[in-house]
Motif scaffolding. Structure first.
Motif, short mmCIF file in Angstrom:
data_model
loop_
_atom_site.label_atom_id
_atom_site.label_comp_id
_atom_site.label_asym_id
_atom_site.label_seq_id
_atom_site.Cartn_x
_atom_site.Cartn_y
_atom_site.Cartn_z
N ASN A 29 0.76 -1.21 0.25
CA ASN A 29 0.52 -0.13 0.43
C ASN A 29 0.88 1.43 0.13
O ASN A 29 0.49 2.01 -0.60
CB ASN A 29 -0.86 -0.25 1.58
N LYS A 32 2.10 1.69 -3.76
CA LYS A 32 0.82 2.26 -3.97
C LYS A 32 0.26 3.95 -4.27
O LYS A 32 0.60 4.66 -4.83
CB LYS A 32 -0.53 1.84 -4.41
N ASN A 33 0.61 4.22 -3.40
CA ASN A 33 1.26 5.23 -2.58
C ASN A 33 2.26 6.33 -2.80
O ASN A 33 1.97 7.74 -3.56
CB ASN A 33 0.64 5.98 -1.12
N ASN A 147 -4.28 6.47 0.57
CA ASN A 147 -5.24 5.24 0.46
C ASN A 147 -5.15 3.88 0.18
O ASN A 147 -3.99 3.52 0.40
CB ASN A 147 -5.44 6.02 -0.55
N ASP A 149 -5.94 0.34 -0.81
CA ASP A 149 -6.01 -0.49 -1.70
C ASP A 149 -6.59 -2.03 -1.16
O ASP A 149 -5.60 -2.38 -0.79
CB ASP A 149 -4.75 -0.26 -3.07
N THR A 150 -7.70 -2.07 -0.95
CA THR A 150 -7.86 -3.16 -0.31
C THR A 150 -7.74 -5.22 -1.27
O THR A 150 -7.72 -5.59 -0.69
CB THR A 150 -9.93 -3.48 0.00
N ASN A 151 -7.05 -4.68 -2.34
CA ASN A 151 -6.69 -5.51 -3.05
C ASN A 151 -5.08 -5.56 -3.02
O ASN A 151 -4.80 -6.67 -3.12
CB ASN A 151 -6.53 -5.11 -4.60
N CYS A 152 -4.53 -5.37 -1.94
CA CYS A 152 -3.56 -4.92 -1.34
C CYS A 152 -3.02 -5.52 -0.18
O CYS A 152 -2.31 -4.87 0.37
CB CYS A 152 -2.80 -3.50 -1.63
N CYS A 153 -3.89 -6.16 0.48
CA CYS A 153 -4.00 -6.69 2.31
C CYS A 153 -3.45 -8.57 2.86
O CYS A 153 -3.76 -8.49 3.41
CB CYS A 153 -5.18 -6.38 1.91
#
Length: 340
Positions: A29, A32-33, A147, A149-153
């Motif tokens: 995450n 990603k940010n 932010n 990203d719920t796909n990166c948990c």
């Protein structure tokens, strides 16, 4: 407070293997940010190698375990020379807090622990609810206005082609039939209280060979020397013992298993991160915090006893471990292997 213009970011989590694996969703995450930032990770020798090959990290920095004053001064100078814009302390012990402060980074992020919070200028507030270990780390994103990203948990470990080949060669050299179900067993743990009884592991392994015609690999860490052979000696069937492999070699062999049965220990987190169906045996620990994984793919065992949760490292009674029977684990194995 938003971290702006952070071209160089340092993550600190000094130990342990499982805890470091649990930070990988945070790493994903953070990347990603901050897609263009240089992200480094600081850890103690012997723990962070599980991150090698992670494409989301630019640099791994290892410090000596139990470093003396001279070694720590050298580490501090190294960190200062790297001129990090932000440091995020996911460990929060006195040493990591001091290291974070002494980096001279503009942004210093850490948890709201007494005294130690004074070493940070961005303090992560407690969410007020009971969180999993992964969520504790992800909550740091809120403190820096990043932010999620719920796909990166999900936790992740990256294996190279060479590491995968090493595992393939190991299976061949050990004369393991890859056409059979390969079941890995990890009977050790850093703390004695977290170890299921050796006699039960031995009986379980014998039954698994008979019932599923499976190949059994028993894994042993450097601090558990002899436990694999002790279990092998209690068994009627022939098995393969693996001891003292480096973390990535260990991971590559685990990845070849169809099922992994383990105590609450580092290899438990490794197997899940490699998408190996995992059965975890919990004693004094709390699976809702330390086993935050997909219940359709993985199973955590815990029996309720009057003294739980105690979170003891050493326990002579081990009532919580004794309460878990071989039949309990066999039922879980049947559920996991059904249709596979």
């Amino acid at each position: 407070m938003k971290i702006t213009s952070a071209k160089k970011i340092l993550i600190i989590r000094l130990r342990f293997i499982g805890d470091i694996v649990l930070t990988t969703p945070f790493i994903a995450n953070l990347r990603k940010n901050y897609p263009d930032s240089h992200i480094a990770y600081l850890f103690e020798e012997g723990y962070g190698q599980v991150l090698s090959g992670n494409p989301l990290l630019n640099e791994l920095i290892q410090i000596p375990r139990n470093a003396n004053l001279f070694q720590m001064l050298k580490v501090i100078n190294t960190l200062r020379d790297k001129k990090f814009d932000a440091v995020i302390d996911l460990f929060g012990n006195p040493r990591s807090a001091i290291l974070a402060y002494l980096t001279n980074a503009k942004y210093r992020v850490g948890f709201n622990f007494p005294v130690r919070r004074n070493f940070y200028n961005i303090v992560v507030k407690d969410s007020g609810s009971r969180n999993t270990a992964i969520d504790v780390y992800l909550n740091v994103l809120n403190a820096i206005d990043a932010n999620l990203d719920t796909n990166c948990c999900n936790t992740t470990i990256y294996l190279s082609d060479e590491e995968k080949k090493n595992a393939k060669d190991f299976l061949a050299e050990s004369k393991i039939d890859i056409n059979k179900k390969i079941i890995g067993i990890n009977p050790g743990a850093t703390w004695q209280a977290k170890r299921w009884l050796k006699e039960k592991f031995a009986l379980l392994a014998d039954i698994l060979v008979d019932k599923y015609n499976s190949e059994i690999i028993i894994f042993e860490g450097p601090k558990e020397k002899g436990i694999a052979n002790e279990i092998s000696n209690l068994m009627k069937k022939k098995i393969v013992c693996v001891n003292n492999l480096d973390i990535k070699y260990l991971s590559s062999v685990i990845e070849r298993c169809n099922l992994f049965i383990t105590n609450d220990a580092g290899p438990m987190h490794i197997s899940v991160a490699l998408n190996v169906p995992t059965i975890a045996i919990f004693g004094p620990g709390e699976p809702d915090i330390w086993f935050p994984y997909d219940k359709s793919k993985h199973i955590a065992f815990k029996k309720q006893v009057s003294c739980w949760p105690c979170n003891l490292d050493v326990c002579e009674k081990q009532d919580c471990m004794k309460a878990i029977s071989v039949d309990d684990v066999l039922l879980a194995v049947e559920k996991m292997l059904k249709g596979k």
